[in-house]
Every structure is written in structure tokens, then in C-alpha cells.
Design an enzyme around this catalytic site. Structure first.
Site, short mmCIF file in Angstrom:
data_model
loop_
_atom_site.label_atom_id
_atom_site.label_comp_id
_atom_site.label_asym_id
_atom_site.label_seq_id
_atom_site.Cartn_x
_atom_site.Cartn_y
_atom_site.Cartn_z
N HIS A 85 5.20 49.00 49.68
CA HIS A 85 5.72 48.76 48.34
C HIS A 85 6.83 47.71 48.37
O HIS A 85 6.91 46.85 47.49
CB HIS A 85 6.27 50.06 47.75
CG HIS A 85 7.05 49.88 46.49
ND1 HIS A 85 6.47 49.57 45.29
CD2 HIS A 85 8.40 49.96 46.25
CE1 HIS A 85 7.40 49.47 44.37
NE2 HIS A 85 8.57 49.69 44.91
N ARG A 97 -2.46 46.42 46.45
CA ARG A 97 -1.28 46.12 47.27
C ARG A 97 -1.63 46.43 48.72
O ARG A 97 -1.69 47.57 49.12
CB ARG A 97 -0.11 46.98 46.79
CG ARG A 97 1.23 46.58 47.36
CD ARG A 97 2.25 47.68 47.11
NE ARG A 97 2.10 48.76 48.08
CZ ARG A 97 2.37 50.04 47.85
NH1 ARG A 97 2.74 50.43 46.65
NH2 ARG A 97 2.23 50.93 48.81
N TYR A 132 0.61 57.73 53.14
CA TYR A 132 0.08 58.21 51.87
C TYR A 132 -1.30 57.66 51.51
O TYR A 132 -1.82 57.96 50.44
CB TYR A 132 1.07 57.96 50.72
CG TYR A 132 1.60 56.54 50.59
CD1 TYR A 132 0.86 55.54 49.98
CD2 TYR A 132 2.88 56.22 51.07
CE1 TYR A 132 1.36 54.26 49.84
CE2 TYR A 132 3.39 54.93 50.93
CZ TYR A 132 2.63 53.95 50.31
OH TYR A 132 3.13 52.69 50.18
#
Length: 371
Positions: A274, A270, A284
Site C-alpha cells: 500500500h 496494486r 493478506y
């Protein structure tokens, strides 16, 4: 009293080797666009190769345009697909119209390729019920509850078997995070128990929102999670559209022939957030972590392969992108011109036979809406 013996069972050895059969990632074209399985590559015609590229460009353009619409406040929830084009377009191409699709929320491109319109995809995002009306198509609306679609797909697969349908399967998608849900295991086990024709797709993009794959499970591969239920599985390079197609097609053929379910894990990534809600991946994960995956971009890989064969050019791609953008803008206008569902219509379709309370609510809102 029995004598004390030394260690009889070498659990450490079992643990160290139990993942080995699933770590042989299936691949046809590697990250450097080198053909590593010439025999399988040669089974594709030039037209097929070009078609796969067109579909991946279509999906990436759809993603980019959808993000633009989202930033303009014209959509609701949207889960970006940037980076997962090979996994999604390669797999959906392996299925047939008679197969039942149970998508997750990141699977709008497959839903559209399986018969839904782009406008319906936008309407689903906007919360309009027309976006979920697929008529006679064997599509189900994208599931928001993580992993729940696996149970639905297992039920549909059993229905296919009980109805005596031939050459049909139920197929379903989830991400790596979905395999940590109870519904995942229940769906796989149920389908296996009844030897129902299901194909379970796991798009391992490395992240369950901000939780990395290695923190979700100690399993070295997600493919091996199926074996406890007696389901064969494979791990495939999900940035290789050709390998993804072959693996999925053979999984479908196996399940449709009455051999029970199959699970396919695609290794993909990805690239962005998200969702369009705005989580920030830089909080992150690092650029260093991302780089190997950006280097393995499925579109760059396929451009090189096709370019070497004289089948693709940047001008050709640029023209396609503009055509796709225009079509997506037209689809958004169609979606925006679609009437919204009234409260009365929603209440009337909640149950086949409205309950007494809902009947009272219908009467109350009909009075309001008639003013």
C-alpha cells in the site's frame, strides 16, 4: 379489513439484476493483447500508441526509482503505483490544461503529467511546501484524507460553472476504499445536484490497504454507486490504456458540454504494498490471487500490441528506462537542494491574516531564527 395478498414486489429479482448495466466492462485490448474492438483501436495513430507505451514505461520507472530513493531514506511518504500505469496514464491523457486536478496520494504521476515537476513530487513526499506551489497550473496537492478530494473537486466544478468557463472540468481520483467514505457520496451528490462539470475517477485496485474490495461494500461494481445521485457511470478495464483513455475522454467531453458529472471506475491492481511504510501484502493476499492480475500487466499487453505492429523493441524500452532514471536522479538532486521552509514562513502562510497568537509566535521564532 383488506385481504392479505401474496408478494407483489420482487425485491430478490431487483437485487439480482440491479448491477447488470454496470458489469459490462469497457475494453479495447484484452489481457492476452487481443484487439476486441477493432473499430476503436483503429482510431489511434501509431504515434499515439507509442506515446501511451512511453508514458507507462515512464511511470513504472518513476515508481521503481522512487522506491529506491525511499529505501535510501531520501523521501517521506510514498504510495506505489506499480500495476496502475494504464489506469493513470490513460486517464490523465484525456484531460486538458484548463481542467482542475484533485489527486489522491497515489496520483503523483498524473499530477506531474498535468504540469507539476518530478522534483515537486519528491518535495511533496518530503513535506516541503515548495512541492505544493503549482503557480498558475490547475493542480491541487495530493489529498491524504481518504475521499476528501471528492468534496474539493465538487466545489471547483461548481466554481467552473458559476464562472461561465467553457470546455473545462474538475477531475478527481480516489481508490476503491475511498468510495466507502462519506465525502465520496457528498461530493458526487453535490456536483450532481448543481449539474457541475466534474469527472470522478475511481481506481479500483482491489485493496484498501489490507481490506479486499469484497469486504468494503456489497455493491457488485463501484460504478453503480453514482446512479443514486443521478450520475451516469461506466466500468472500464483499467489495465487497458486505450479503453481507459476513450472512456475518460468521453466522460470529460460529456461533463464539459454542460451535462453534469460522470463517474469512471477503472479495474486495476496494486501489485505491491500500500505504501513505502512497509506493509507486507503476503500477509493478506496469496500469490494465486495475484497471478491473474500480473498476467494482465498493462505494459506486457501493450508491448505485444506494438511488437506485432513493428513499433516497439526491448532495446528501445531499455534506452528509455535509462533516460528516465537519469532525469529522476537529477530531479532528486533538485529537490534535495531546495531550501526547507522555516517555522516563520510556515506560520506566515497559515492564514491570510495571522491571528494574534500566531503573530506572537512569529515574533518569537523570528528571534530564534535570527540567532
Amino acid at each position: 379489513m383488506a385481504k392479505k395478498t401474496g408478494q407483489v414486489i420482487d425485491f430478490a429479482s431487483i437485487k439480482a439484476t440491479m448491477s447488470d448495466p454496470y458489469k459490462k466492462t469497457f475494453q479495447i485490448v484484452d489481457k492476452d493483447a487481443k484487439i476486441v474492438n477493432q473499430e476503436l483501436f483503429d482510431t489511434f495513430s501509431d504515434d499515439q500508441l507509442v506515446d501511451f507505451m512511453k508514458k507507462m514505461v515512464w511511470e513504472r520507472t518513476l515508481h521503481e526509482q522512487t522506491m529506491n530513493f525511499s529505501r535510501q531514506g531520501r523521501l517521506g511518504f510514498y504510495a506505489p503505483t506499480y500495476g496502475e500505469e494504464a489506469s493513470e496514464m490513460g486517464s490523465i491523457a484525456a484531460f486538458k490544461d484548463q481542467d482542475f486536478l484533485f489527486p489522491a496520494y497515489r496520483d503523483l504521476p498524473q499530477l506531474i503529467q498535468h504540469g507539476a515537476s518530478v522534483a515537486q513530487g519528491f518535495l511533496w513526499s518530503k513535506g516541503n511546501a515548495v512541492g505544493d506551489d503549482y503557480g498558475d497550473q490547475r493542480n491541487w496537492f495530493p489529498q491524504i484524507i481518504i475521499g476528501a478530494q471528492y468534496v474539493e473537486a465538487a466545489g471547483a466544478a461548481l466554481g467552473i460553472k458559476k464562472n461561465g468557463e467553457k470546455d473545462a472540468v474538475s477531475f478527481v481520483y480516489t481508490g476503491d476504499g475511498g468510495t466507502s467514505q462519506g465525502d465520496f457520496y457528498e461530493g458526487v451528490n453535490f456536483a450532481s445536484s448543481f449539474q457541475a462539470p466534474a469527472v470522478f475517477m475511481v481506481q479500483n485496485n482491489g485493496w484498501a490497504i489490507s481490506v479486499p474490495r469484497y469486504k468494503q461494500t456489497a455493491a457488485e461494481t463501484l460504478a453503480q454507486k453514482a446512479v443514486a445521485s443521478g450520475v451516469p457511470s461506466i466500468q472500464v478495464d483499467g489495465m487497458d490504456v486505450l479503453a481507459t483513455y476513450i472512456a475518460t475522454k468521453e466522460a470529460r467531453d460529456f461533463a464539459a458540454a454542460g451535462n453534469g458529472p460522470v463517474l469512471v471506475e477503472t479495474l486495476t491492481y496494486r501489485y505491491g504494498a500500500h505504501s513505502s511504510a512497509g506493509d507486507d501484502p503476503s500477509r493478506y493476499r496469496t500469490k494465486e490471487e495475484e497471478k491473474p492480475w500480473f498476467d494482465a500487466d498493462p505494459l506486457i499487453r501493450m508491448r505485444k500490441v506494438l511488437g506485432d505492429k513493428g513499433l516497439w523493441s526491448q532495446d528501445q524500452e531499455d534506452k528509455l528506462v535509462e533516460e528516465y532514471k537519469d532525469s529522476f536522479k537529477a530531479s532528486m538532486k533538485e529537490a534535495e537542494n531546495t531550501p526547507t521552509q522555516s517555522v516563520v514562513d510556515m506560520l506566515k502562510t497559515t492564514f491570510e491574516e495571522p491571528t494574534p497568537q500566531i503573530k506572537a509566535d512569529i515574533a518569537r521564532f523570528e528571534a530564534k531564527e535570527s540567532k
